[in-house]
Design an enzyme around this catalytic site. Structure first.
Site, PDB file in Angstrom:
ATOM      1  N   VAL A   1       1.162  -0.918   0.298  1.00  0.00           N
ATOM      2  CA  VAL A   1      -0.085  -0.300  -0.382  1.00  0.00           C
ATOM      3  C   VAL A   1       0.961   1.464   0.307  1.00  0.00           C
ATOM      4  CG1 VAL A   1      -1.497   1.490   1.209  1.00  0.00           C
ATOM      5  CG2 VAL A   1      -1.949  -1.265   1.316  1.00  0.00           C
ATOM      6  N   CYS A   2       1.930   1.777   0.759  1.00  0.00           N
ATOM      7  CA  CYS A   2       2.387   2.660   1.421  1.00  0.00           C
ATOM      8  C   CYS A   2       3.917   3.102   0.544  1.00  0.00           C
ATOM      9  CB  CYS A   2       2.391   3.086   3.154  1.00  0.00           C
ATOM     10  SG  CYS A   2       0.822   2.907   3.674  1.00  0.00           S
TER      11      CYS A   2
END
Length: 217
Positions: free
Chosen positions: A118-119
């Protein structure tokens, strides 16, 4: 998709900028792709290497009042530096982060963070699409599972990004041991964060500084 090779494709400290993303307690609590201790160690080692080589480092968190502050092992490397706290899941959609990176004038963008899928993946893929030379540091990052971490790596590679480990980043920044200006600091870094290599270096120093016993007369 174009892949670059040759000496110019290797990392250079004068052209690098590092972004450390969301190394926070909430993310660490569900880190299952790696030993959490290893990720903290590697991210801290990467941060210290960046400081040694004068690589600008941007620290960013997401909703820190709920997710927790960035690990003190990392923030202590850059005392007094502001952490950019975001609401965006994708770091590259926060103009404060992008402006801070652009202000450095560097194009070799190095990213590590939690979680990989995700990040890390989102900003890596977007920045690569915008023409940045992007590297994700896989062992200073981690995912919710081994599968999610590995799938994210595959996705980033397909987007044209480079994958490296933290010690490989350090090695490319150093490039030649004849460049002695950072050797003392790197020796300290090895002993603190390079596991067996660091201990072996410490042992080597012990042996070099141990007098050889005289033969009995």
């Amino acid at each position: 998709m174009t892949f670059r090779n040759g000496l110019d494709s290797l990392l250079r400290p004068q052209d690098s900028v590092l972004v450390l993303i969301d190394h926070q307690p909430a993310q660490l609590a569900n880190l299952n792709s790696h030993d959490p201790h290893m990720v903290v160690n590697n991210a801290t080692g990467l941060a210290k290497a960046a400081k040694i080589f004068g690589v600008p480092t941007i620290l960013t968190s997401v909703i820190a009042d709920r997710g927790g502050l960035i690990f003190p092992q990392i923030t202590s490397v850059f005392p007094g530096q502001e952490v950019i706290d975001r609401t965006t899941v994708n770091t590259w959609e926060d103009p404060n982060v992008v402006d801070a990176v652009r202000a450095t004038g560097r194009k070799q963008l190095i990213i590590a963070g939690l979680w990989t899928e995700v990040c890390v993946a989102m900003p890596v893929i977007q920045a690569a699409g915008e023409g940045w030379d992007v590297t994700a540091v896989t062992d200073a990052s981690g995912g919710m599972s081994v599968e999610s971490h590995e799938v994210a790596i595959q996705r980033m590679i397909r987007a044209g990004a480079n994958m490296m480990t933290w010690f490989a980043v350090l090695a490319e920044w150093q490039r030649d041991w004849a460049r002695t200006e950072h050797v003392a600091e790197l020796s300290e870094l090895f002993m603190e964060h390079a596991a067996g290599s660091g201990i072996a270096f410490f042992w080597e120093q012990q042996l070099l500084n141990t007098p050889v016993p005289r033969t009995a007369a």
